[in-house]
Design a protein around this motif. Sequence first.
Motif, PDB file in Angstrom:
ATOM      1  N   SER A  43      -7.315  -2.134   9.094  1.00 15.87           N
ATOM      2  CA  SER A  43      -7.563  -1.065   8.121  1.00 15.87           C
ATOM      3  C   SER A  43      -8.396   0.049   8.738  1.00 15.87           C
ATOM      4  O   SER A  43      -8.124   1.235   8.533  1.00 15.87           O
ATOM      5  N   PHE A  44      -9.408  -0.356   9.501  1.00 16.06           N
ATOM      6  CA  PHE A  44     -10.278   0.636  10.142  1.00 16.06           C
ATOM      7  C   PHE A  44      -9.488   1.490  11.132  1.00 16.06           C
ATOM      8  O   PHE A  44      -9.656   2.719  11.189  1.00 16.06           O
ATOM      9  N   LEU A  45      -8.611   0.872  11.906  1.00 16.80           N
ATOM     10  CA  LEU A  45      -7.827   1.615  12.895  1.00 16.80           C
ATOM     11  C   LEU A  45      -6.829   2.554  12.229  1.00 16.80           C
ATOM     12  O   LEU A  45      -6.621   3.678  12.695  1.00 16.80           O
ATOM     13  N   VAL A  46      -6.217   2.105  11.130  1.00 10.50           N
ATOM     14  CA  VAL A  46      -5.260   2.946  10.411  1.00 10.50           C
ATOM     15  C   VAL A  46      -5.966   4.171   9.830  1.00 10.50           C
ATOM     16  O   VAL A  46      -5.492   5.311   9.968  1.00 10.50           O
ATOM     17  N   PHE A  47      -7.112   3.952   9.196  1.00 10.98           N
ATOM     18  CA  PHE A  47      -7.885   5.065   8.645  1.00 10.98           C
ATOM     19  C   PHE A  47      -8.348   6.011   9.748  1.00 10.98           C
ATOM     20  O   PHE A  47      -8.327   7.232   9.587  1.00 10.98           O
ATOM     21  N   SER A  48      -8.793   5.443  10.865  1.00  3.77           N
ATOM     22  CA  SER A  48      -9.279   6.265  11.978  1.00  3.77           C
ATOM     23  C   SER A  48      -8.155   7.119  12.554  1.00  3.77           C
ATOM     24  O   SER A  48      -8.359   8.301  12.873  1.00  3.77           O
ATOM     25  N   ALA A  49      -6.964   6.522  12.693  1.00  2.61           N
ATOM     26  CA  ALA A  49      -5.822   7.269  13.225  1.00  2.61           C
ATOM     27  C   ALA A  49      -5.437   8.414  12.281  1.00  2.61           C
ATOM     28  O   ALA A  49      -5.142   9.534  12.728  1.00  2.61           O
ATOM     29  N   ALA A  50      -5.443   8.138  10.976  1.00  6.54           N
ATOM     30  CA  ALA A  50      -5.115   9.187  10.008  1.00  6.54           C
ATOM     31  C   ALA A  50      -6.153  10.308  10.054  1.00  6.54           C
ATOM     32  O   ALA A  50      -5.814  11.494   9.997  1.00  6.54           O
ATOM     33  N   LEU A  51      -7.417   9.924  10.197  1.00 10.52           N
ATOM     34  CA  LEU A  51      -8.486  10.925  10.262  1.00 10.52           C
ATOM     35  C   LEU A  51      -8.351  11.786  11.518  1.00 10.52           C
ATOM     36  O   LEU A  51      -8.540  13.009  11.475  1.00 10.52           O
ATOM     37  N   TYR A  52      -8.000  11.167  12.617  1.00  9.98           N
ATOM     38  CA  TYR A  52      -7.820  11.926  13.859  1.00  9.98           C
ATOM     39  C   TYR A  52      -6.645  12.903  13.739  1.00  9.98           C
ATOM     40  O   TYR A  52      -6.734  14.045  14.215  1.00  9.98           O
ATOM     41  N   CYS A  53      -5.556  12.463  13.120  1.00  9.61           N
ATOM     42  CA  CYS A  53      -4.396  13.350  12.939  1.00  9.61           C
ATOM     43  C   CYS A  53      -4.756  14.562  12.091  1.00  9.61           C
ATOM     44  O   CYS A  53      -4.319  15.681  12.368  1.00  9.61           O
ATOM     45  N   THR A 106     -15.520   3.938   2.363  1.00  9.28           N
ATOM     46  CA  THR A 106     -14.734   2.705   2.415  1.00  9.28           C
ATOM     47  C   THR A 106     -15.354   1.683   3.357  1.00  9.28           C
ATOM     48  O   THR A 106     -15.458   0.493   3.033  1.00  9.28           O
ATOM     49  N   PHE A 107     -15.776   2.146   4.527  1.00 11.14           N
ATOM     50  CA  PHE A 107     -16.281   1.233   5.549  1.00 11.14           C
ATOM     51  C   PHE A 107     -17.808   1.239   5.656  1.00 11.14           C
ATOM     52  O   PHE A 107     -18.368   0.832   6.667  1.00 11.14           O
ATOM     53  N   MET A 108     -18.465   1.695   4.604  1.00 13.63           N
ATOM     54  CA  MET A 108     -19.928   1.588   4.481  1.00 13.63           C
ATOM     55  C   MET A 108     -20.660   2.246   5.653  1.00 13.63           C
ATOM     56  O   MET A 108     -21.647   1.713   6.158  1.00 13.63           O
ATOM     57  N   ASN A 135     -14.534  12.153  -4.241  1.00 18.05           N
ATOM     58  CA  ASN A 135     -14.518  11.411  -2.981  1.00 18.05           C
ATOM     59  C   ASN A 135     -15.302  10.106  -3.065  1.00 18.05           C
ATOM     60  O   ASN A 135     -14.887   9.075  -2.523  1.00 18.05           O
ATOM     61  N   ALA A 136     -16.453  10.150  -3.723  1.00  9.25           N
ATOM     62  CA  ALA A 136     -17.258   8.934  -3.867  1.00  9.25           C
ATOM     63  C   ALA A 136     -16.513   7.881  -4.679  1.00  9.25           C
ATOM     64  O   ALA A 136     -16.550   6.688  -4.363  1.00  9.25           O
ATOM     65  N   THR A 137     -15.801   8.319  -5.715  1.00  2.00           N
ATOM     66  CA  THR A 137     -15.030   7.383  -6.533  1.00  2.00           C
ATOM     67  C   THR A 137     -13.840   6.830  -5.760  1.00  2.00           C
ATOM     68  O   THR A 137     -13.554   5.625  -5.819  1.00  2.00           O
ATOM     69  N   ALA A 138     -13.147   7.700  -5.030  1.00  2.00           N
ATOM     70  CA  ALA A 138     -12.003   7.251  -4.231  1.00  2.00           C
ATOM     71  C   ALA A 138     -12.440   6.272  -3.142  1.00  2.00           C
ATOM     72  O   ALA A 138     -11.790   5.247  -2.909  1.00  2.00           O
ATOM     73  N   GLY A 139     -13.546   6.593  -2.456  1.00  2.00           N
ATOM     74  CA  GLY A 139     -14.046   5.695  -1.419  1.00  2.00           C
ATOM     75  C   GLY A 139     -14.508   4.369  -1.980  1.00  2.00           C
ATOM     76  O   GLY A 139     -14.270   3.310  -1.383  1.00  2.00           O
ATOM     77  N   ALA A 140     -15.180   4.399  -3.145  1.00  3.33           N
ATOM     78  CA  ALA A 140     -15.607   3.157  -3.790  1.00  3.33           C
ATOM     79  C   ALA A 140     -14.407   2.320  -4.209  1.00  3.33           C
ATOM     80  O   ALA A 140     -14.433   1.078  -4.129  1.00  3.33           O
ATOM     81  N   THR A 141     -13.326   2.978  -4.633  1.00  2.08           N
ATOM     82  CA  THR A 141     -12.113   2.271  -5.047  1.00  2.08           C
ATOM     83  C   THR A 141     -11.461   1.546  -3.874  1.00  2.08           C
ATOM     84  O   THR A 141     -11.088   0.374  -3.980  1.00  2.08           O
ATOM     85  N   ASN A 192     -25.289   1.174  -4.026  1.00  3.89           N
ATOM     86  CA  ASN A 192     -23.878   1.410  -4.329  1.00  3.89           C
ATOM     87  C   ASN A 192     -22.952   0.601  -3.425  1.00  3.89           C
ATOM     88  O   ASN A 192     -21.868   0.178  -3.848  1.00  3.89           O
ATOM     89  N   ILE A 193     -23.359   0.400  -2.186  1.00  2.00           N
ATOM     90  CA  ILE A 193     -22.542  -0.389  -1.258  1.00  2.00           C
ATOM     91  C   ILE A 193     -22.367  -1.806  -1.794  1.00  2.00           C
ATOM     92  O   ILE A 193     -21.266  -2.370  -1.774  1.00  2.00           O
ATOM     93  N   PHE A 194     -23.459  -2.393  -2.269  1.00  2.00           N
ATOM     94  CA  PHE A 194     -23.389  -3.748  -2.817  1.00  2.00           C
ATOM     95  C   PHE A 194     -22.496  -3.787  -4.051  1.00  2.00           C
ATOM     96  O   PHE A 194     -21.682  -4.708  -4.216  1.00  2.00           O
ATOM     97  N   ILE A 195     -22.626  -2.794  -4.936  1.00  2.00           N
ATOM     98  CA  ILE A 195     -21.805  -2.767  -6.154  1.00  2.00           C
ATOM     99  C   ILE A 195     -20.325  -2.678  -5.798  1.00  2.00           C
ATOM    100  O   ILE A 195     -19.486  -3.369  -6.386  1.00  2.00           O
ATOM    101  N   ASN A 196     -19.984  -1.836  -4.822  1.00  2.00           N
ATOM    102  CA  ASN A 196     -18.583  -1.689  -4.414  1.00  2.00           C
ATOM    103  C   ASN A 196     -18.009  -3.000  -3.895  1.00  2.00           C
ATOM    104  O   ASN A 196     -16.872  -3.361  -4.200  1.00  2.00           O
TER     105      ASN A 196
END
Length: 269
Positions: A43-53, A106-108, A135-141, A192-196
């Motif tokens: 998941s981390f690599l997929v998100f990182s690749a999308a962010l780089y693109c 997403t990745f704290m 963004n905070a809601t989307a990331g928490a989701t 918030n990290i713990f709640i998520n």
Amino acid sequence: MAAPRNLTPKDEEKAEMDSPAAKKLKSERYPLSRWGLAVALGSFLVFSAALYCIYSKMLASHFKNIKLPRSLTDLRMLKNHLGSYAKGHPAQFILGYCSTYIFMQTFMIPGTVFLSLLAGALFGVVKGLVLVVFNATAGATTCFFLSKLIGRPLVCWMWPEKLKLFQSQVAKQREKLLNYMIFLRITPTLPNIFINLASPIVDVPFHVFLSATLIGLVPSSYIMVRAGLALGDLKSVKDLYDFKTLTVLFFIGSLSVLPILLKRKRTYQ
């Protein structure tokens, strides 16, 4: 009766590693299984690749100087550097900003407070608040669903006592769970990290989690966005949550649990 079979040192070592005590010790050292680790890393690599693109589509002159701010000095430099780009290419900038915020949430990854300040500095209160809350809601989701998939051993390993307390409180407040979750989001009672991470583990329904996050993050997000307008006067991130600010947040949070308190009072009467 058959005579006991002599075990080689290798067999003894294997038997010791397969014992319950050894397995417990191993789980304490490595809370994620191989499958869980693979999912998290994938998941981390997929998100990182999308962010780089996304960032590679930005102008090269801006892309090479972008870095995550770790101090107010970094944030002021980033604001000055990206101000003209945000005005000239608003769609690309917002896409990059949102992707970065959601990725970090997403990745704290620490530092979303600086991105919230940046939203206020560049977009003002209204647009900045909408961006931050979204963004905070989307990331928490995304963090919620990732934890639902592989998070249980990690949370049990990191916060065992806090998780038990949270689980008992969620069970007690089941009838007014939305009010309780809004209170937790507004006030700094729990990180918030713990709640998520913990919410899917203690069976908080997703619609309750989503509604509480969307509503409960508004007050603190507003404080950070407003502070971003006066970024040059801000001396420390700690100044965002002084005694007065915390008092206001707890007062607002207490309004969300007022129906619970009134219901208990009627019950005892």
